[in-house]
Design an enzyme around this catalytic site. Structure first.
Site, PDB file in Angstrom:
ATOM      1  N   CYS A  70       0.857  -1.185   0.000  1.00  0.00           N
ATOM      2  CA  CYS A  70       0.000   0.000   0.000  1.00  0.00           C
ATOM      3  C   CYS A  70       0.896   1.238   0.000  1.00  0.00           C
ATOM      4  O   CYS A  70       1.935   1.275   0.658  1.00  0.00           O
ATOM      5  CB  CYS A  70      -0.964   0.001   1.183  1.00  0.00           C
ATOM      6  N   GLU A  71       0.493   2.217  -0.788  1.00  0.00           N
ATOM      7  CA  GLU A  71       1.347   3.392  -0.935  1.00  0.00           C
ATOM      8  C   GLU A  71       1.266   4.324   0.267  1.00  0.00           C
ATOM      9  O   GLU A  71       2.085   5.221   0.408  1.00  0.00           O
ATOM     10  CB  GLU A  71       1.016   4.146  -2.220  1.00  0.00           C
ATOM     11  N   HIS A  72       0.301   4.110   1.137  1.00  0.00           N
ATOM     12  CA  HIS A  72       0.183   4.992   2.299  1.00  0.00           C
ATOM     13  C   HIS A  72       1.108   4.585   3.429  1.00  0.00           C
ATOM     14  O   HIS A  72       1.589   5.440   4.170  1.00  0.00           O
ATOM     15  CB  HIS A  72      -1.268   5.002   2.806  1.00  0.00           C
ATOM     16  N   HIS A  73       1.339   3.289   3.587  1.00  0.00           N
ATOM     17  CA  HIS A  73       2.157   2.824   4.702  1.00  0.00           C
ATOM     18  C   HIS A  73       3.324   1.954   4.254  1.00  0.00           C
ATOM     19  O   HIS A  73       4.129   1.534   5.079  1.00  0.00           O
ATOM     20  CB  HIS A  73       1.288   2.025   5.680  1.00  0.00           C
ATOM     21  N   GLN A  86      -5.564  -0.271  -3.749  1.00  0.00           N
ATOM     22  CA  GLN A  86      -6.254  -1.415  -4.360  1.00  0.00           C
ATOM     23  C   GLN A  86      -7.148  -0.992  -5.534  1.00  0.00           C
ATOM     24  O   GLN A  86      -7.235  -1.693  -6.543  1.00  0.00           O
ATOM     25  CB  GLN A  86      -7.063  -2.148  -3.286  1.00  0.00           C
ATOM     26  N   HIS A 118      -5.344  -6.017   4.115  1.00  0.00           N
ATOM     27  CA  HIS A 118      -4.325  -4.968   4.203  1.00  0.00           C
ATOM     28  C   HIS A 118      -3.649  -5.009   5.568  1.00  0.00           C
ATOM     29  O   HIS A 118      -4.312  -4.833   6.584  1.00  0.00           O
ATOM     30  CB  HIS A 118      -4.958  -3.599   3.991  1.00  0.00           C
ATOM     31  N   CYS A 150      -1.878  -2.816   6.852  1.00  0.00           N
ATOM     32  CA  CYS A 150      -1.983  -1.537   7.565  1.00  0.00           C
ATOM     33  C   CYS A 150      -3.284  -1.461   8.357  1.00  0.00           C
ATOM     34  O   CYS A 150      -3.392  -0.705   9.319  1.00  0.00           O
ATOM     35  CB  CYS A 150      -1.830  -0.354   6.615  1.00  0.00           C
TER      36      CYS A 150
HETATM   37 ZN    ZN Z   1      -2.018   1.373   4.053  1.00  0.00          ZN
END
Ligand code: ZN
Length: 215
Positions: free
Chosen positions: A106-109, A147, A175, A177
């Protein structure tokens, strides 16, 4: 990527009254990506770790290699993996490839999300080798992703290379995260879909696909 022109060997020095562990350089002569390895070492220090302790000494190298592999989709194209495995076929019946395992970040975490992709299409003169469908999923999964975008990119790639009557992509994923931090919903599953062509326009085609996924 291999950046080492001259492998650093400190084996001699290590026998010269120093313990290898005291030295500021790795004994192992393997260098993969010195810049990235340096950054990972800094992260370890910032986390309060000692990058020189036994268990961590090769960690920057390993993490650099792992990250390179997990983001190898940036340097891989759909055309490369498909490699002309597209065949003329007059049948216009629905083709479904179910339960394609995928692993992404995931690009956020920058934590993994992983699950299964289910892909269907209605050909219009062209079909693709089944194993290639999974390779296309990997091209986009091995990047920093969300996703929803991953789902759309797979669908758009199939539209582009097959020019079919329609494409349907459903992704179910867990996920890390969400599972390991934050809301800690260990059993929640995120489902996304992308419908193109007939699958979008025609409710019966779409429900035929979704019905076949349930079997
Ligand atoms: Zn994430």
């Amino acid at each position: 990527m291999k950046l080492a022109d001259e492998p650093i060997s400190l084996v001699e020095t290590a026998f010269n009254g120093h313990y290898a562990g005291d030295l500021d350089v790795r004994v192992a002569d393997e260098v993969y990506d010195p810049y990235l390895e340096g950054l990972i070492e800094q992260i370890l220090v910032r986390l309060g770790e000692d990058p020189q302790r036994e268990g961590l000494r090769r960690t920057p190298l390993r993490v650099a290699k792992a990250l390179d592999f997990l983001t190898s989709g940036y340097t891989t194209s759909v055309a490369d993996v498909v490699n002309n495995a597209i065949f003329a076929e007059s049948s216009e019946e629905m083709i479904i490839v179910k339960d394609i395992e995928f692993y992404s970040l995931c690009e956020h975490h920058m934590l993994p999300f992983f699950g299964k992709a289910h892909i269907g299409y209605l050909p219009k003169g062209k079909v693709i080798g089944l194993s290639k469908v999974a390779r296309i999923v990997d091209v986009f999964a091995r990047r920093l992703q969300v996703q929803e975008r991953l789902t759309n990119q797979i669908a758009d790639a199939l539209v582009e290379i097959l020019e079919p009557q329609g494409v349907a992509v459903v992704l179910e994923a867990s996920h890390f995260c969400m599972m390991m931090r934050g809301v800690q919903k260990q059993n929640s599953m995120t489902v996304t879909s992308a419908m193109r062509g007939l699958f979008r326009r025609d409710a019966r085609t779409r429900s035929e696909f979704l019905e076949l996924l349930r079997r």
